[in-house]
Design an enzyme around this catalytic site. Sequence first.
Site, short mmCIF file in Angstrom:
data_model
loop_
_atom_site.label_atom_id
_atom_site.label_comp_id
_atom_site.label_asym_id
_atom_site.label_seq_id
_atom_site.Cartn_x
_atom_site.Cartn_y
_atom_site.Cartn_z
N GLY A 37 0.92 -1.72 0.01
CA GLY A 37 0.01 0.37 -0.06
C GLY A 37 1.37 1.21 0.53
N GLY A 141 8.17 5.83 -5.27
CA GLY A 141 7.30 6.25 -4.64
C GLY A 141 8.30 7.88 -4.08
N GLY A 177 4.37 25.15 5.73
CA GLY A 177 4.13 24.61 3.93
C GLY A 177 2.19 24.64 4.16
N GLY A 179 0.53 23.87 1.41
CA GLY A 179 -0.03 22.80 0.29
C GLY A 179 -1.33 21.77 0.83
N GLY A 182 -0.22 19.78 4.02
CA GLY A 182 0.29 21.18 5.20
C GLY A 182 -1.97 21.64 5.53
N GLU A 184 -4.42 19.76 5.35
CA GLU A 184 -5.21 19.14 5.45
C GLU A 184 -4.79 18.42 7.03
OE1 GLU A 184 -6.85 16.15 1.54
OE2 GLU A 184 -5.43 15.65 2.43
N ALA A 317 -1.83 9.27 -5.85
CA ALA A 317 -1.79 8.17 -5.99
C ALA A 317 -2.78 7.38 -7.19
CB ALA A 317 -2.48 7.31 -4.79
N HIS A 441 -33.06 16.55 -8.59
CA HIS A 441 -32.78 17.30 -8.13
C HIS A 441 -34.01 16.68 -6.80
CE1 HIS A 441 -34.38 21.65 -6.47
NE2 HIS A 441 -35.59 21.03 -6.91
#
Length: 462
Positions: A37, A141, A177, A179, A182, A184, A317, A441
């Site tokens: 993973g 990775g 940071g 981005g 950072g 999240e 990913a 709707h």
Amino acid sequence: MYDLVIIGGGPGGYVCAIRAAQNGLKVACVEKRQNLGGTCLNEGCIPSKALLESSHNFYNAKHHFTEHGISVNPKIDTSVMLARKDGIIKSLAGGIDMLFRKNKIDKITGTARFVSKNEIEVENNGVKTAIRSAKFVIATGSVVSQIPNVAIDEENIVSSTGALCLKKVPQELVVIGGGVIGLELGCVWSRLGANTKVLEYSDKIIPGMDDDVSEYAKKMLDAQGLEIHTSHKVLSVEKTSKNVKIEYEDIKTGKRDFVTCDVVLVCIGRRPFTQGLNLEAIGGEIDSRGFIKVDKEYKVCENIFAIGDVIPGPMLAHKAEDEGIAVADIAAGKYGHVNYNAIPSVVYTDPEIACVGLSEKALKDANIEYKIGKFNFAANSRAKAISQTQGFVKIIADKQTDRILGASIIGKEAGTLIHEISVLIEFSASAEDLSMICHAHPTLNEAIKEAALAVSKRAIHS
């Protein structure tokens, strides 16, 4: 002797292995961790989303339940929160193991280095094993980028890995940071009660997204309690007996100052991980940014491929997964293809932020004329009903052909909603095509249809 050996068991590597086995190849996958993973599952995408969901529930219970007539007094048990996260990782890792057994893929634990173009040496606990294969895939990775002279101890000075394992909520958290990662992780601990400051070197957060998206996101996150400072350069990070001291410079004014905290999170990006592969043995080359050079078929040389974070492109990913499938097909003598314009990117803040295709800046740089349609969730019935009216949908189309070139969404479930536009970009659809599709709707998706109508100034509800 294998037909294909994949080095790295992350999203790109394990997906490549499964597709290759489906194609009838004899396959093995070498992974240094016990769990398959990769970073995504073990210390990235999945655990961060687990903690984001937990912190989101706590924040809603504390701040928003009362408007629904629900009264609660929530308390945090970080040990339970972290145990839930770890349980999710264990379950998903076990699922990948099951898929390997089902597809008769050999899982080999250890680190690999090339001996020749047809042989690698795998070392595990000091034991070295030679493995031969007709073809190889490098899918090793990326790793966390570090600030020079700043030692990450994963206690007070942490990377994204350490930020996923904090045993208690920091009183003062500084995130270096602004981005995706950072923001999240900053949101996780901010929602749980940490006073959180974000120091971003660029003049905007999430630098890869459209300017108006970054501007809206900053205002939105500031209102939620994150104190975001752009154009701030970190000069030093010093751990003292009492706290951590961060000295920084305001790039616009040249003024220097410092801030102290009990935890600092270093999130300045990631870099390709190629250490120890001995690429010289296969004639592999690295570019100026550390990426492995490949041709249009992902080949490093005639029988060795590379995919995912170790080659140029967004470090996502799902990008690695699609490349893994493409390479597994190419290795089996089939056709493999990835449409990079149709790969979405998502930031899992609350609400989420998502984009796909080309940005306004990219179109301007390429001298492509375009038109824009924009629709605010504040005018969407479903958004009103669930009290999620922040954000907007923005669609960019070619001025002459009306073909959809890109889109951005800030709003509830943006990461899910963006895929409708990804599909249309894949099939070269126009904004008019999208506007003619009947949307149920009340749904959030109706905002996408309205944005498509707005491209030709025909939005109904704005």
